[in-house]
Design a protein around this motif. Structure first.
Motif, PDB file in Angstrom:
ATOM      1  N   GLY A  30      44.884  56.200  65.283  1.00 23.08           N
ATOM      2  CA  GLY A  30      46.024  55.357  65.643  1.00 23.08           C
ATOM      3  C   GLY A  30      46.879  55.997  66.720  1.00 23.08           C
ATOM      4  N   ALA A  31      47.109  57.295  66.602  1.00 23.27           N
ATOM      5  CA  ALA A  31      47.884  58.004  67.626  1.00 23.27           C
ATOM      6  C   ALA A  31      47.170  57.955  68.969  1.00 23.27           C
ATOM      7  CB  ALA A  31      48.114  59.451  67.201  1.00 23.27           C
ATOM      8  N   ALA A  32      45.841  58.125  68.943  1.00 23.37           N
ATOM      9  CA  ALA A  32      45.064  58.099  70.183  1.00 23.37           C
ATOM     10  C   ALA A  32      45.074  56.716  70.817  1.00 23.37           C
ATOM     11  CB  ALA A  32      43.628  58.537  69.904  1.00 23.37           C
ATOM     12  N   ALA A  33      44.926  55.684  69.985  1.00 24.81           N
ATOM     13  CA  ALA A  33      44.825  54.315  70.497  1.00 24.81           C
ATOM     14  C   ALA A  33      46.170  53.756  70.943  1.00 24.81           C
ATOM     15  CB  ALA A  33      44.218  53.403  69.423  1.00 24.81           C
ATOM     16  N   LEU A  34      47.210  54.043  70.194  1.00 25.26           N
ATOM     17  CA  LEU A  34      48.509  53.425  70.446  1.00 25.26           C
ATOM     18  C   LEU A  34      49.419  54.244  71.356  1.00 25.26           C
ATOM     19  CD1 LEU A  34      49.248  52.182  66.829  1.00 25.26           C
ATOM     20  CD2 LEU A  34      48.568  50.781  68.778  1.00 25.26           C
ATOM     21  N   ALA A  35      49.309  55.547  71.296  1.00 26.79           N
ATOM     22  CA  ALA A  35      50.270  56.378  72.029  1.00 26.79           C
ATOM     23  C   ALA A  35      49.625  57.562  72.714  1.00 26.79           C
ATOM     24  CB  ALA A  35      51.360  56.872  71.070  1.00 26.79           C
TER      25      ALA A  35
END
Length: 234
Positions: A30-35
């Motif tokens: 999620g961190a990689a994809a979103l931010a």
């Protein structure tokens, strides 16, 4: 009565592995994809590492907090895990990774970001899917090497019960520094379950490349287990 208690014992362990892998995949990917662009390599690396730290202190006493089929393979090959648990852990971990990817995709699809596929979902890749265009052979080597280092650390720090209070922190920080190097290369897998979920949702080239992020981590874990046995041999 004893059979029921044994069944409950195993269910708790497998559920813990599912939960832990779910959290790792959701927050890391999620961190990689979103931010990813905002956080940078270091921020995403810490998202994966801190997920391990958190889960180690939540489920460590229940399942050992493998939350990674490669870790389970290394532990099993080292003679510290029963065959039944080995299979059960891997199934639970893969389910956790898939569920996390589904939840992440659902969140992204409900936002203004557009299709979850456009974000990459933190999927791993080589060639055109690698940030630096790393070719397949080099990508496989990277995954073997990084997984070997990571699993070797897990086997070492958990070998002595005196390390129990710091094991989660050591393992989490190791996963962080492994990601610092690996993110620009392959996105860093070192964990087949973490790679499986995003690849299934993404489909296409990400799914066709998934084999590297299954074979590489498993080979790296096997190498780590063999090295550890040599280190332990008196």
């Amino acid at each position: 009565m004893r059979a029921r208690l044994n069944r409950r014992y195993y269910v708790k362990k497998y559920a813990a592995e599912l939960l832990g892998t779910f959290v790792l995949t959701l927050f890391g990917c999620g961190a990689a994809a979103l931010a990813g662009e905002t956080l940078g390599i270091l921020g995403v690396a810490f998202a994966f590492g801190l997920s391990i730290v958190a889960m180690a202190y939540v489920i460590g006493n229940i399942s050992g907090c493998h939350i990674n089929p490669a870790v389970s393979l290394g532990v099993w090959m080292s003679g510290k895990m029963k065959d039944k648990d080995f299979v059960g852990y891997i199934v639970a971990q893969c389910i956790g990774g898939i569920l996390a990817a589904m939840v992440l995709a659902s969140i992204i699809n409900s936002s203004d970001l557009g299709s979850a596929v456009l974000t990459g979902l933190g999927a791993n890749g080589f060639g055109e899917l690698s940030p630096i265009g790393l070719e397949v052979g080099a990508a496989l080597f990277v995954e073997v090497l990084l997984t070997c280092i990571f699993v070797l650390t897990v086997l070492g720090v958990t070998d002595n019960t005196k390390n129990a209070t710091i094991a989660g922190l050591v393992i989490g920080l190791t996963l962080t520094f492994v990601h610092i190097l690996g993110i620009p290369l392959t996105g860093t897998s070192v964990n087949p379950a973490r790679s499986l979920g995003p690849a299934l949702i993404m489909g296409g080239e990400a799914l066709s490349q998934l084999w590297v992020f299954i074979v590489g981590p498993f080979c790296g874990a096997g190498l780590a287990a063999m090295l550890w046995k040599q280190f332990k041999t008196k």
